[in-house]
Design an enzyme around this catalytic site. Sequence first.
Site, mmCIF file in Angstrom:
data_model
loop_
_atom_site.group_PDB
_atom_site.id
_atom_site.type_symbol
_atom_site.label_atom_id
_atom_site.label_comp_id
_atom_site.label_asym_id
_atom_site.label_seq_id
_atom_site.Cartn_x
_atom_site.Cartn_y
_atom_site.Cartn_z
ATOM 1 N N HIS A 93 0.868 -1.189 0.000
ATOM 2 C CA HIS A 93 0.000 0.000 0.000
ATOM 3 C C HIS A 93 0.898 1.229 0.000
ATOM 4 O O HIS A 93 1.806 1.335 0.837
ATOM 5 C CB HIS A 93 -0.898 0.004 1.244
ATOM 6 C CG HIS A 93 -1.462 1.357 1.560
ATOM 7 N ND1 HIS A 93 -2.257 2.050 0.671
ATOM 8 C CD2 HIS A 93 -1.316 2.168 2.646
ATOM 9 C CE1 HIS A 93 -2.591 3.222 1.210
ATOM 10 N NE2 HIS A 93 -2.029 3.321 2.401
ATOM 11 N N HIS A 95 1.219 5.778 -0.978
ATOM 12 C CA HIS A 95 0.545 7.054 -1.253
ATOM 13 C C HIS A 95 1.181 7.653 -2.511
ATOM 14 O O HIS A 95 1.585 8.816 -2.513
ATOM 15 C CB HIS A 95 0.701 8.014 -0.070
ATOM 16 C CG HIS A 95 -0.044 7.594 1.154
ATOM 17 N ND1 HIS A 95 -0.172 8.404 2.264
ATOM 18 C CD2 HIS A 95 -0.720 6.455 1.459
ATOM 19 C CE1 HIS A 95 -0.884 7.780 3.199
ATOM 20 N NE2 HIS A 95 -1.219 6.578 2.738
ATOM 21 N N TYR A 120 0.693 -3.650 -20.679
ATOM 22 C CA TYR A 120 1.363 -3.987 -19.420
ATOM 23 C C TYR A 120 0.472 -3.678 -18.217
ATOM 24 O O TYR A 120 0.470 -4.401 -17.225
ATOM 25 C CB TYR A 120 2.690 -3.232 -19.330
ATOM 26 C CG TYR A 120 3.682 -3.894 -18.407
ATOM 27 C CD1 TYR A 120 4.188 -5.163 -18.688
ATOM 28 C CD2 TYR A 120 4.119 -3.265 -17.246
ATOM 29 C CE1 TYR A 120 5.094 -5.778 -17.840
ATOM 30 C CE2 TYR A 120 5.024 -3.869 -16.396
ATOM 31 C CZ TYR A 120 5.513 -5.124 -16.696
ATOM 32 O OH TYR A 120 6.400 -5.730 -15.847
#
Length: 211
Positions: A93, A95, A120
């Site tokens: 995860h 930002h 891709y």
Amino acid sequence: MSEESRLREEICRYGRSIFERGLTFGSSGNISVMLEDGWLMTPTNASLGSLDPARLSKLDLEGRHVGGDKPTKETFLHQGMYRRRSNARAVVHLHSTHSVAVSVLDDIDPEDVIPPLTAYYVMRVGKLPLVPYYRPGDPALGPAVEALADRHRAVLLANHGPVVAGTSLDAAVYATEELEETAKLHLMLQGRRTRPLTPEQVADLRAHFPD
Ligand SMILES: O=C(O)[C@@H](O)C(=O)COP(=O)(O)O
Ligand SMILES: [Zn+2]
């Protein structure tokens, strides 16, 4: 070197690389990998740029914290991905700026946030749904992600950032990078007439490169 020690080193190496390339900032983002006897998770409030292999959080198979620093507050979010994706071995995860930018656009399709601009992207990420906004660390994020995870290896948290599962840590990181680059392309192309891949081309890629 044991497999666990190798994975500890790998999490820290990728964390540093992600941070140094500006793909996440401050102490944002978290990484997990699955072990035979549980999971390794990055600690809460730790910069991905300066992780210590010995201080990574370890959870047992029941999800109990059994070693290292206190785990990321998004532990349940990672666990939601593992619960629904039996082949997932790592979750990332971040930002990452362009992905976050897309997550705050007003006029996106919540079932398919970014069009299939390149082969891709389809091969690494696939169809990307938007998870409605929840406060970071809100336990309700777990079921919200779980509800989508069996059909999607990556999801985008509204006004927050991407969560991506992979069959290895390499695969999860590569897919997160591809998502970020495609989000950047998508933003660059706003206001231009574009020619995404056709549904037939997407289906052909999915047949040749299954999840
Ligand atoms: O956005 C947040 O606060 C979290 O999702 C995050 O990215 C970092 O949280 P920790 O892993 O608990 O530091
Ligand atoms: Zn976050």
